[in-house]
Motif scaffolding. Structure first.
Motif, mmCIF file in Angstrom:
data_model
loop_
_atom_site.group_PDB
_atom_site.id
_atom_site.type_symbol
_atom_site.label_atom_id
_atom_site.label_comp_id
_atom_site.label_asym_id
_atom_site.label_seq_id
_atom_site.Cartn_x
_atom_site.Cartn_y
_atom_site.Cartn_z
ATOM 1 N N ASN A 208 -26.883 6.769 45.540
ATOM 2 C CA ASN A 208 -27.492 5.872 46.522
ATOM 3 C C ASN A 208 -26.447 5.118 47.341
ATOM 4 O OD1 ASN A 208 -30.143 6.615 45.856
ATOM 5 N ND2 ASN A 208 -30.129 5.242 44.105
ATOM 6 N N ASP A 209 -26.242 3.845 47.062
ATOM 7 C CA ASP A 209 -25.321 3.035 47.867
ATOM 8 C C ASP A 209 -23.894 3.197 47.350
ATOM 9 O OD1 ASP A 209 -27.001 1.352 49.815
ATOM 10 O OD2 ASP A 209 -28.052 1.095 47.924
ATOM 11 N N ILE A 210 -23.149 4.099 47.972
ATOM 12 C CA ILE A 210 -21.734 4.313 47.649
ATOM 13 C C ILE A 210 -20.923 3.753 48.811
ATOM 14 C CG2 ILE A 210 -19.914 6.013 47.304
ATOM 15 C CD1 ILE A 210 -21.956 7.808 45.934
ATOM 16 N N ILE A 211 -20.061 2.808 48.506
ATOM 17 C CA ILE A 211 -19.240 2.162 49.537
ATOM 18 C C ILE A 211 -17.782 2.520 49.279
ATOM 19 C CG2 ILE A 211 -18.531 -0.035 50.550
ATOM 20 C CD1 ILE A 211 -21.218 -1.193 49.565
ATOM 21 N N LEU A 212 -17.166 3.215 50.232
ATOM 22 C CA LEU A 212 -15.743 3.535 50.150
ATOM 23 C C LEU A 212 -14.968 2.410 50.815
ATOM 24 C CD1 LEU A 212 -15.866 7.308 51.199
ATOM 25 C CD2 LEU A 212 -16.277 6.299 48.941
ATOM 26 N N ILE A 213 -13.941 1.943 50.148
ATOM 27 C CA ILE A 213 -13.273 0.733 50.625
ATOM 28 C C ILE A 213 -11.784 0.807 50.281
ATOM 29 C CG2 ILE A 213 -13.628 -0.547 48.453
ATOM 30 C CD1 ILE A 213 -14.321 -3.018 50.134
ATOM 31 N N GLY A 214 -10.948 0.224 51.113
ATOM 32 C CA GLY A 214 -9.531 0.157 50.768
ATOM 33 C C GLY A 214 -8.617 0.529 51.917
ATOM 34 N N ASP A 215 -7.405 0.934 51.550
ATOM 35 C CA ASP A 215 -6.356 1.273 52.506
ATOM 36 C C ASP A 215 -6.399 2.778 52.746
ATOM 37 O OD1 ASP A 215 -4.101 1.659 53.996
ATOM 38 O OD2 ASP A 215 -2.714 0.697 52.590
ATOM 39 N N PHE A 216 -6.999 3.179 53.867
ATOM 40 C CA PHE A 216 -7.121 4.592 54.221
ATOM 41 C C PHE A 216 -5.906 5.081 55.008
ATOM 42 C CE2 PHE A 216 -11.369 3.465 53.157
ATOM 43 C CZ PHE A 216 -12.047 4.630 52.816
ATOM 44 N N ASN A 217 -4.990 4.175 55.337
ATOM 45 C CA ASN A 217 -3.853 4.530 56.184
ATOM 46 C C ASN A 217 -4.331 5.260 57.440
ATOM 47 O OD1 ASN A 217 -1.330 3.565 55.058
ATOM 48 N ND2 ASN A 217 -1.856 4.804 53.269
ATOM 49 N N MET A 218 -5.393 4.720 58.054
ATOM 50 C CA MET A 218 -5.994 5.298 59.249
ATOM 51 C C MET A 218 -5.504 4.531 60.480
ATOM 52 S SD MET A 218 -9.996 5.340 60.350
ATOM 53 C CE MET A 218 -10.513 6.053 58.804
ATOM 54 N N PRO A 219 -4.797 5.187 61.371
ATOM 55 C CA PRO A 219 -4.319 4.460 62.546
ATOM 56 C C PRO A 219 -5.438 3.889 63.411
ATOM 57 C CG PRO A 219 -3.072 6.472 62.242
ATOM 58 C CD PRO A 219 -4.214 6.529 61.271
ATOM 59 N N HIS A 220 -6.505 4.679 63.661
ATOM 60 C CA HIS A 220 -7.523 4.217 64.607
ATOM 61 C C HIS A 220 -8.922 4.660 64.186
ATOM 62 C CE1 HIS A 220 -4.292 2.986 67.233
ATOM 63 N NE2 HIS A 220 -3.786 4.201 67.186
ATOM 64 N N VAL A 221 -9.895 3.756 64.313
ATOM 65 C CA VAL A 221 -11.296 4.085 64.031
ATOM 66 C C VAL A 221 -11.925 4.634 65.306
ATOM 67 C CG1 VAL A 221 -13.497 3.219 63.169
ATOM 68 C CG2 VAL A 221 -11.380 2.216 62.364
ATOM 69 N N ARG A 222 -11.717 5.930 65.526
ATOM 70 C CA ARG A 222 -12.295 6.559 66.713
ATOM 71 C C ARG A 222 -12.202 8.072 66.559
ATOM 72 N NH1 ARG A 222 -7.318 4.376 70.334
ATOM 73 N NH2 ARG A 222 -5.786 6.033 69.896
ATOM 74 N N PRO A 223 -13.127 8.795 67.203
ATOM 75 C CA PRO A 223 -13.055 10.252 67.168
ATOM 76 C C PRO A 223 -11.709 10.738 67.672
ATOM 77 C CG PRO A 223 -15.154 9.538 68.066
ATOM 78 C CD PRO A 223 -14.298 8.297 67.947
ATOM 79 N N GLY A 224 -11.189 11.756 66.989
ATOM 80 C CA GLY A 224 -9.868 12.275 67.314
ATOM 81 C C GLY A 224 -8.817 11.855 66.318
ATOM 82 N N ASP A 225 -9.041 10.716 65.657
ATOM 83 C CA ASP A 225 -8.153 10.349 64.550
ATOM 84 C C ASP A 225 -8.493 11.273 63.382
ATOM 85 O OD1 ASP A 225 -6.460 7.800 63.279
ATOM 86 O OD2 ASP A 225 -7.765 8.808 61.842
ATOM 87 N N PRO A 226 -7.514 11.987 62.823
ATOM 88 C CA PRO A 226 -7.838 12.996 61.805
ATOM 89 C C PRO A 226 -8.509 12.433 60.555
ATOM 90 C CG PRO A 226 -5.459 12.645 61.971
ATOM 91 C CD PRO A 226 -6.081 11.955 63.126
ATOM 92 N N ILE A 227 -8.157 11.211 60.167
ATOM 93 C CA ILE A 227 -8.780 10.624 58.983
ATOM 94 C C ILE A 227 -10.212 10.202 59.298
ATOM 95 C CG2 ILE A 227 -8.535 8.877 57.178
ATOM 96 C CD1 ILE A 227 -6.285 11.051 57.373
ATOM 97 N N TYR A 228 -10.411 9.598 60.449
ATOM 98 C CA TYR A 228 -11.758 9.246 60.890
ATOM 99 C C TYR A 228 -12.642 10.494 60.949
ATOM 100 C CZ TYR A 228 -15.575 7.651 63.861
ATOM 101 O OH TYR A 228 -16.822 7.375 64.363
ATOM 102 N N ASP A 229 -12.130 11.559 61.546
ATOM 103 C CA ASP A 229 -12.931 12.766 61.718
ATOM 104 C C ASP A 229 -13.338 13.381 60.386
ATOM 105 O OD1 ASP A 229 -12.778 12.466 64.447
ATOM 106 O OD2 ASP A 229 -11.242 14.021 64.736
ATOM 107 N N GLU A 230 -12.454 13.351 59.402
ATOM 108 C CA GLU A 230 -12.803 13.904 58.085
ATOM 109 C C GLU A 230 -13.948 13.120 57.453
ATOM 110 O OE1 GLU A 230 -11.835 16.631 56.817
ATOM 111 O OE2 GLU A 230 -10.079 17.109 58.031
ATOM 112 N N LEU A 231 -13.929 11.804 57.570
ATOM 113 C CA LEU A 231 -14.992 10.967 57.007
ATOM 114 C C LEU A 231 -16.301 11.162 57.761
ATOM 115 C CD1 LEU A 231 -12.868 7.739 56.461
ATOM 116 C CD2 LEU A 231 -13.777 9.195 54.651
ATOM 117 N N ALA A 232 -16.222 11.170 59.099
ATOM 118 C CA ALA A 232 -17.422 11.299 59.915
ATOM 119 C C ALA A 232 -18.094 12.655 59.726
ATOM 120 C CB ALA A 232 -17.068 11.084 61.387
ATOM 121 N N GLU A 233 -17.300 13.691 59.449
ATOM 122 C CA GLU A 233 -17.850 15.035 59.265
ATOM 123 C C GLU A 233 -18.887 15.069 58.146
ATOM 124 O OE1 GLU A 233 -16.341 19.486 57.860
ATOM 125 O OE2 GLU A 233 -14.873 17.997 58.514
ATOM 126 N N TYR A 234 -18.706 14.224 57.142
ATOM 127 C CA TYR A 234 -19.620 14.208 55.997
ATOM 128 C C TYR A 234 -20.687 13.117 56.124
ATOM 129 C CZ TYR A 234 -16.795 17.701 53.715
ATOM 130 O OH TYR A 234 -16.157 18.885 53.419
#
Length: 319
Positions: A208-234
């Protein structure tokens, strides 16, 4: 962990004045951290920066505790094997605070939680996320050969704990993703997102309510950022915080720290408010004023050694 270099200068400050500045800053309309109420819960994440290796003094621990006090749960990263300073930080928190933490893993780091016992209770779930062999083999990145960058597991196993606050029951997964190799970081991100997607509709926790939290070492929260895109894909949502023009690093230009969840499960529990607490824009004003020109580095050296080089990120949920 590699500690930052200790500043080669002394700086004296009035502790009570600094605490007053923190309280004034967090009350600003552009920073406004909600008050605790019967119908809300405040969840935060903070990379404590080589905590236990860099020798903070008692007044610095008091300031760090003051930064954390408004929240109900704080997921923390970069805690060292030596827990002496961690326990002193805990002692400076006011109220019924408790803590949980892992053993050391990659980079000799622990992950942990500090939480208010009077507002939150653990449900019993507490585990590190370790993937089995066949699960690891299924983690591949399109265009990347598995033998070129095989996923052998997390460098620092994410730390999941179940909590309940009022009517809100949820699982937090505290992460610190790999920094120096983008391929390995993408693999860790895909593994985390794929695992979370597989769990949300299961009968037993974590679900149910799963919250991922912490240091993702993600430069930018926007499409095109590879880490953002991997999360958004799911299907994970990464709400944008409302603290304008403020990132979670001291430079303010990157969004390394994140809070993510599945809208289909958690949107109704999310209160819609989320922000960065940029304590560095409140603390040590005299040092900032003295550090003119090239000596501005003195301010940042002092801040990242005695406080942290990440800012705290928070979100409000309903309970």
């Amino acid at each position: 962990m590699r500690p930052h270099r200790k500043p080669r200068f002394d700086y004296r400050f009035d502790l009570e004045e600094e605490i007053a500045r923190l309280r004034e800053h967090r009350a600003l309309p552009s920073r406004a951290i909600p008050q605790r109420r019967d119908d809300n819960i405040l969840i935060a994440t903070w990379n404590l920066t080589n905590f236990g290796l860099q020798k903070r003094q008692e007044e610095h621990l008091r300031l760090m505790a003051e930064i954390m006090k408004p929240f109900d749960i704080v997921a923390v990263q970069e805690v060292a094997d030596d827990l002496e300073q961690f326990e002193r930080l805990h002692a400076h928190l006011e109220g019924e605070w408790r803590y949980l933490f892992t053993d050391i893993a990659g980079n000799n780091e622990r992950l942990g939680y500090l939480y208010r016992k009077d507002r939150v209770r653990p449900t019993g779930l507490a585990a590190e996320l370790a993937m089995r062999g066949y699960e690891r083999r299924s983690i591949v990145i399109e265009g990347m050969e598995p033998e070129e960058a095989p996923f052998t597991g997390f460098n620092r196993n994410p730390y999941m704990v179940g909590f309940q606050s009022g009517d809100f029951t949820f699982s937090i997964v505290n992460v610190h993703l790999y920094w120096s190799n983008i391929a390995l970081r993408r693999l860790e991100t895909k593994a985390l997102a794929k695992w979370a997607k597989s769990r949300i509709r299961r009968a037993g926790p974590p679900n149910n309510d799963i919250i991922l939290i912490g240091d993702f070492n993600m430069p930018h929260v926007r499409p095109g950022d590879p880490i953002y895109d991997e999360l958004a894909e799911y299907g994970l949502s990464l709400p944008k915080h409302t603290t304008n023009l403020v990132g979670t690093n001291l430079a303010g230009d990157s969004d390394y720290d994140q809070i993510a969840f599945f809208p289909s499960r958690t949107d109704e529990d999310f209160a819609g408010r989320m922000g960065v607490f940029d304590f560095d824009n409140a603390l040590f004003k005299e040092l900032w004023a003295l550090s003119t020109g090239r000596r501005k580095k003195h301010f940042f050296q002092y801040m990242r050694y005695y406080i942290a080089d990440h800012r705290l990120l928070w979100a409000e949920f309903k309970r």
